[in-house]
Design a protein around this motif. Structure first.
Motif, PDB file in Angstrom:
ATOM      1  N   VAL A 123      32.186  40.843  52.714  1.00  0.00           N
ATOM      2  CA  VAL A 123      32.481  41.738  51.770  1.00  0.00           C
ATOM      3  C   VAL A 123      33.887  41.548  51.250  1.00  0.00           C
ATOM      4  N   GLY A 124      34.209  42.483  50.190  1.00  0.00           N
ATOM      5  CA  GLY A 124      35.598  42.278  49.572  1.00  0.00           C
ATOM      6  C   GLY A 124      35.280  41.631  47.987  1.00  0.00           C
ATOM      7  N   PHE A 125      36.544  40.938  47.737  1.00  0.00           N
ATOM      8  CA  PHE A 125      36.638  40.652  46.397  1.00  0.00           C
ATOM      9  C   PHE A 125      36.603  39.089  46.434  1.00  0.00           C
ATOM     10  N   THR A 126      35.763  38.604  45.600  1.00  0.00           N
ATOM     11  CA  THR A 126      35.763  37.149  45.561  1.00  0.00           C
ATOM     12  C   THR A 126      35.247  36.465  44.145  1.00  0.00           C
ATOM     13  N   GLN A 127      35.786  35.370  43.576  1.00  0.00           N
ATOM     14  CA  GLN A 127      35.308  34.820  42.497  1.00  0.00           C
ATOM     15  C   GLN A 127      34.169  34.025  42.983  1.00  0.00           C
ATOM     16  N   VAL A 128      33.124  34.124  42.053  1.00  0.00           N
ATOM     17  CA  VAL A 128      31.648  33.497  42.357  1.00  0.00           C
ATOM     18  C   VAL A 128      31.596  32.139  41.632  1.00  0.00           C
ATOM     19  N   VAL A 129      32.094  32.303  40.306  1.00  0.00           N
ATOM     20  CA  VAL A 129      32.067  31.052  39.577  1.00  0.00           C
ATOM     21  C   VAL A 129      33.392  31.033  38.958  1.00  0.00           C
ATOM     22  N   HIS A 152      32.559  54.156  45.424  1.00  0.00           N
ATOM     23  CA  HIS A 152      32.763  52.746  45.500  1.00  0.00           C
ATOM     24  C   HIS A 152      33.324  52.017  44.344  1.00  0.00           C
ATOM     25  N   VAL A 153      33.675  50.669  44.419  1.00  0.00           N
ATOM     26  CA  VAL A 153      34.134  50.080  43.335  1.00  0.00           C
ATOM     27  C   VAL A 153      33.149  49.953  42.383  1.00  0.00           C
ATOM     28  N   GLY A 154      33.480  50.301  41.329  1.00  0.00           N
ATOM     29  CA  GLY A 154      32.451  49.887  40.315  1.00  0.00           C
ATOM     30  C   GLY A 154      32.898  48.649  39.174  1.00  0.00           C
ATOM     31  N   GLY A 155      32.100  48.705  38.316  1.00  0.00           N
ATOM     32  CA  GLY A 155      32.603  47.660  37.097  1.00  0.00           C
ATOM     33  C   GLY A 155      34.126  47.653  36.646  1.00  0.00           C
ATOM     34  N   PRO A 156      34.434  49.029  36.201  1.00  0.00           N
ATOM     35  CA  PRO A 156      35.985  48.989  35.675  1.00  0.00           C
ATOM     36  C   PRO A 156      36.960  48.597  36.753  1.00  0.00           C
ATOM     37  N   GLU A 157      36.882  49.036  37.972  1.00  0.00           N
ATOM     38  CA  GLU A 157      37.756  48.725  38.972  1.00  0.00           C
ATOM     39  C   GLU A 157      37.712  47.151  39.315  1.00  0.00           C
ATOM     40  N   LEU A 158      36.516  46.689  39.138  1.00  0.00           N
ATOM     41  CA  LEU A 158      36.353  45.080  39.569  1.00  0.00           C
ATOM     42  C   LEU A 158      37.027  44.175  38.484  1.00  0.00           C
ATOM     43  N   ILE A 159      36.780  44.730  37.201  1.00  0.00           N
ATOM     44  CA  ILE A 159      37.497  44.083  36.106  1.00  0.00           C
ATOM     45  C   ILE A 159      38.752  43.969  36.138  1.00  0.00           C
ATOM     46  N   GLU A 160      39.407  45.277  36.576  1.00  0.00           N
ATOM     47  CA  GLU A 160      40.899  45.200  36.546  1.00  0.00           C
ATOM     48  C   GLU A 160      41.235  44.252  37.738  1.00  0.00           C
ATOM     49  N   MET A 161      40.621  44.282  39.025  1.00  0.00           N
ATOM     50  CA  MET A 161      40.907  43.299  40.288  1.00  0.00           C
ATOM     51  C   MET A 161      40.938  41.754  39.614  1.00  0.00           C
ATOM     52  N   ALA A 162      39.725  41.433  38.928  1.00  0.00           N
ATOM     53  CA  ALA A 162      39.680  40.040  38.378  1.00  0.00           C
ATOM     54  C   ALA A 162      40.594  39.763  37.470  1.00  0.00           C
ATOM     55  N   GLU A 163      41.042  40.551  36.521  1.00  0.00           N
ATOM     56  CA  GLU A 163      42.137  40.175  35.690  1.00  0.00           C
ATOM     57  C   GLU A 163      43.577  39.966  36.396  1.00  0.00           C
ATOM     58  N   GLU A 164      43.707  40.964  37.195  1.00  0.00           N
ATOM     59  CA  GLU A 164      45.081  40.898  38.007  1.00  0.00           C
ATOM     60  C   GLU A 164      45.060  39.516  38.760  1.00  0.00           C
ATOM     61  N   ASP A 165      43.941  39.052  39.374  1.00  0.00           N
ATOM     62  CA  ASP A 165      43.505  37.849  40.003  1.00  0.00           C
ATOM     63  C   ASP A 165      44.171  36.637  39.126  1.00  0.00           C
ATOM     64  N   LEU A 166      43.461  36.571  37.982  1.00  0.00           N
ATOM     65  CA  LEU A 166      43.475  35.386  37.057  1.00  0.00           C
ATOM     66  C   LEU A 166      44.904  35.459  36.277  1.00  0.00           C
ATOM     67  N   ARG A 167      45.645  36.766  36.034  1.00  0.00           N
ATOM     68  CA  ARG A 167      46.871  36.566  35.598  1.00  0.00           C
ATOM     69  C   ARG A 167      47.934  36.108  36.642  1.00  0.00           C
ATOM     70  N   PRO A 212      36.118  32.559  29.914  1.00  0.00           N
ATOM     71  CA  PRO A 212      34.833  32.568  29.709  1.00  0.00           C
ATOM     72  C   PRO A 212      34.057  32.019  30.883  1.00  0.00           C
ATOM     73  N   GLY A 213      33.015  32.699  31.239  1.00  0.00           N
ATOM     74  CA  GLY A 213      32.035  32.075  32.249  1.00  0.00           C
ATOM     75  C   GLY A 213      32.272  32.530  33.640  1.00  0.00           C
ATOM     76  N   LEU A 214      33.669  32.806  33.955  1.00  0.00           N
ATOM     77  CA  LEU A 214      34.119  33.257  35.074  1.00  0.00           C
ATOM     78  C   LEU A 214      33.377  34.637  35.727  1.00  0.00           C
ATOM     79  N   ARG A 215      33.010  34.624  36.959  1.00  0.00           N
ATOM     80  CA  ARG A 215      32.398  35.810  37.521  1.00  0.00           C
ATOM     81  C   ARG A 215      32.956  36.057  38.846  1.00  0.00           C
ATOM     82  N   PHE A 216      33.120  37.340  39.045  1.00  0.00           N
ATOM     83  CA  PHE A 216      33.681  38.105  40.109  1.00  0.00           C
ATOM     84  C   PHE A 216      32.774  38.939  40.950  1.00  0.00           C
ATOM     85  N   ARG A 217      32.817  39.179  42.218  1.00  0.00           N
ATOM     86  CA  ARG A 217      32.331  40.096  42.894  1.00  0.00           C
ATOM     87  C   ARG A 217      32.995  40.745  43.867  1.00  0.00           C
TER      88      ARG A 217
END
Length: 80
Positions: free
Chosen positions: A74-80, A5-20, A30-35
């Motif tokens: 399910v899936g990728f979402t920004q929480v905060v 399954h998707v773990g921390g490193p993969e989720l971090i990559e998704m979050a950074e790609e989304d933010l960029r 800072p303070g942003l959270r992704f799930r």
């Protein structure tokens, strides 16, 4: 045994790609959270939820839940 399954490193990559893609500068991260949540077809867990948050210039895994019941969203979402 590695997880399928998707773990921390993969989720971090998704979050950074989304933010960029959204053009958000790192100074605003800072303070942003992704799930990431999923309901695997096979395996011992019916659901897996991982969350990461940006703290002090680094990503931190703040949640890792493996449940016996599927999750509704399910899936990728920004929480905060």
């Amino acid at each position: 045994m590695p997880c399928d399954h998707v773990g921390g490193p993969e989720l971090i990559e998704m979050a950074e790609e989304d933010l960029r893609k959204r053009g958000l500068p790192e100074s605003a991260w800072p303070g942003l959270r992704f799930r990431w949540a999923e309901n695997p077809e096979d395996g011992m867990w019916a659901s897996i939820v991982v969350e990461v948050e940006r703290r002090d210039g680094a990503w931190v895994v703040v949640r890792l839940d493996r449940g016996r019941e599927p999750v509704a969203e399910v899936g990728f979402t920004q929480v905060v």
